[in-house]
Design an enzyme around this catalytic site. Structure first.
Site, PDB file in Angstrom:
ATOM      1  N   TRP A 104       6.925   4.496  -0.979  1.00 14.45           N
ATOM      2  CA  TRP A 104       6.630   5.334   0.192  1.00 14.45           C
ATOM      3  C   TRP A 104       5.692   4.668   1.171  1.00 14.45           C
ATOM      4  O   TRP A 104       5.846   4.814   2.384  1.00 14.45           O
ATOM      5  CB  TRP A 104       6.150   6.721  -0.240  1.00 14.45           C
ATOM      6  CG  TRP A 104       7.303   7.519  -0.775  1.00 14.45           C
ATOM      7  CD1 TRP A 104       7.526   7.882  -2.065  1.00 14.45           C
ATOM      8  CD2 TRP A 104       8.449   7.976  -0.035  1.00 14.45           C
ATOM      9  NE1 TRP A 104       8.727   8.545  -2.174  1.00 14.45           N
ATOM     10  CE2 TRP A 104       9.314   8.618  -0.949  1.00 14.45           C
ATOM     11  CE3 TRP A 104       8.834   7.904   1.302  1.00 14.45           C
ATOM     12  CZ2 TRP A 104      10.527   9.185  -0.555  1.00 14.45           C
ATOM     13  CZ3 TRP A 104      10.042   8.471   1.694  1.00 14.45           C
ATOM     14  CH2 TRP A 104      10.875   9.100   0.779  1.00 14.45           C
ATOM     15  N   ASP A 174      -1.734   9.338   3.198  1.00  7.26           N
ATOM     16  CA  ASP A 174      -0.589  10.165   2.831  1.00  7.26           C
ATOM     17  C   ASP A 174      -0.877  10.676   1.422  1.00  7.26           C
ATOM     18  O   ASP A 174      -0.838   9.915   0.456  1.00  7.26           O
ATOM     19  CB  ASP A 174       0.686   9.305   2.858  1.00  7.26           C
ATOM     20  CG  ASP A 174       1.912  10.049   2.311  1.00  7.26           C
ATOM     21  OD1 ASP A 174       1.771  11.206   1.862  1.00  7.26           O
ATOM     22  OD2 ASP A 174       3.009   9.451   2.331  1.00  7.26           O
ATOM     23  N   LYS A 198       5.462  19.198  -3.280  1.00  3.01           N
ATOM     24  CA  LYS A 198       4.973  18.753  -4.590  1.00  3.01           C
ATOM     25  C   LYS A 198       4.064  19.843  -5.158  1.00  3.01           C
ATOM     26  O   LYS A 198       4.449  20.585  -6.033  1.00  3.01           O
ATOM     27  CB  LYS A 198       4.151  17.462  -4.457  1.00  3.01           C
ATOM     28  CG  LYS A 198       4.877  16.157  -4.502  1.00  3.01           C
ATOM     29  CD  LYS A 198       6.024  15.958  -3.641  1.00  3.01           C
ATOM     30  CE  LYS A 198       6.439  14.506  -3.603  1.00  3.01           C
ATOM     31  NZ  LYS A 198       7.745  14.269  -3.111  1.00  3.01           N
TER      32      LYS A 198
END
Ligand code: PMP
Length: 364
Positions: A104, A174, A198
């Protein structure tokens, strides 16, 4: 246990049972309005006060001061990969620097390079994305617009430790896959973002915490929808927001506060869950390999493999028979991954560890 409780998916994943129950009732009719949450106007008084509550719950869970604006956005964390350099990699600063520590963060790095000049501060490719750097040891230009990193690499199962030393450049993080999993000092950061799917709720909403002093950097002339000031000045209600996702996120913040007892208590539970799973995997280390090197093991995502795709698949199938779902590894690295987000219970982890031990005993 039901599959909702045995969902180890990387996200969207498990949500607390009580939240699912309330969300189900709200589909029919919200207790406060008697109208389905799916039909509630974003201009209604109910939604306005929901936004106020969502923000206030986040502030009290994490101790977020008024130095930060909180805004609820769409476009997922991927939109943030582009919006952040558009807003903050601006005149007067040198290129923002990116820690490329896994799937990511590499995506974030590549997207930033499309928007502005940017620099890779550290690249984990040479260590096969099994290790992380110490952020304060990186050689960052003091004039850099910011340093971007991903606090928890969801795919590889790598997690930075909390409480990094303060840095001389703004830190942009992030936190999509570990936000609200434990307390931390928000003041060490200038910008934090996390999509909901999440630990926060369903997909569709992304939370951003923006240090207000950073807003002065935003260049004029950006499309309004891509300018953080638009969303902040409109109280996250510039265009139609994802009402349902923000509703569920608010339920999750109430759950964390009232049923879990806050982020310290959540951290304890999360530590215990990951400790149990790693302990089981370590005991099976002649047949199972964990992707991350030990110091950087994630509490949220445990990526591992039997070293043979057929065995990995076989375990997924055996686990599914017991109601355990979501164990397939990310398509980029394969293998298996057990995600231990907030709503995954200690009991669910026990079920998984027993299934693993039994599988290894019988078939490997
Ligand atoms: N960052 C991290 C850490 C992620 O785990 C993900 C997706 N799982 C993303 C960014 C991309 O998020 P989205 O799909 O919301 O754009």
């Amino acid at each position: 246990m039901k599959s909702n409780q045995l969902n180890f998916s990387g996200g969207p994943g498990a949500l607390p049972e009580t939240v699912l129950l309330q969300a189900r009732q709200a589909m029919e009719a919200l207790p406060e309005t008697g109208v389905s949450v799916l039909g509630m106007s974003h201009r209604s008084e109910w939604f306005r006060s929901l936004l106020v509550e969502a923000e206030s719950n986040l502030r009290s869970l994490l101790g977020i001061s008024d130095e930060f604006a909180i805004t609820f956005l769409q476009g997922g964390s991927s939109l943030q990969f582009a919006m952040i350099p558009m807003n903050f990699a601006t005149a007067g600063f040198s290129a923002p620097e990116y820690v490329s520590s896994g799937y990511w963060s590499s995506r974030a790095t590549a997207e930033a390079a499309r928007v502005s000049a940017s620099k890779i501060a550290w690249d984990g490719a040479s260590v096969e994305y099994k290790q992380l750097p110490a952020l304060h040891e990186l050689d960052i230009a003091p004039s850099a617009a910011y340093l971007h990193y991903v606090s928890n690499e969801t795919v590889e199962g790598l997690q930075f430790p909390i409480c990094q030393s303060p840095m001389s450049v703004p830190i942009v993080a992030d936190m999509s896959s570990d936000f609200l999993s434990k307390p931390f000092d928000v003041n060490r950061y200038s910008f934090i973002y996390a999509h909901a799917q999440k630990n926060l709720g369903p997909s569709g909403v992304t939370v951003a915490l923006v240090k207000r002093s950073l807003l002065d950097r935003i260049p004029n002339g950006l499309p309004a929808i891509l300018d953080f000031r638009t969303h902040i000045s409109h109280g996250s209600n510039y265009n139609t927001p994802p009402v349902f996702a923000i509703y569920v996120l608010t339920l999750v913040t109430r759950w964390l506060r009232d049923e879990i007892g806050g982020l310290q208590a959540m951290q304890k539970i999360n530590e215990e869950k990951s400790r149990r799973l790693y302990e089981t995997l370590d005991a099976l280390d002649d047949v199972v390999k964990i992707h991350a090197d030990r110091p950087w093991r994630s509490q949220m995502n445990v990526a591992f493999t039997f070293g043979d795709p057929r065995l990995d698949e076989e375990f997924v199938a055996v686990a599914r028979e017991q109601g355990i779902i979501g164990l397939e590894g990310h398509r980029s690295i394969g293998g298996l991954r057990a995600s231990l987000y907030n709503a995954v219970t200690e009991q669910a982890v026990e079920t998984l560890t027993s299934a693993l031990a039994e599988f290894c005993h019988e078939r490997v």
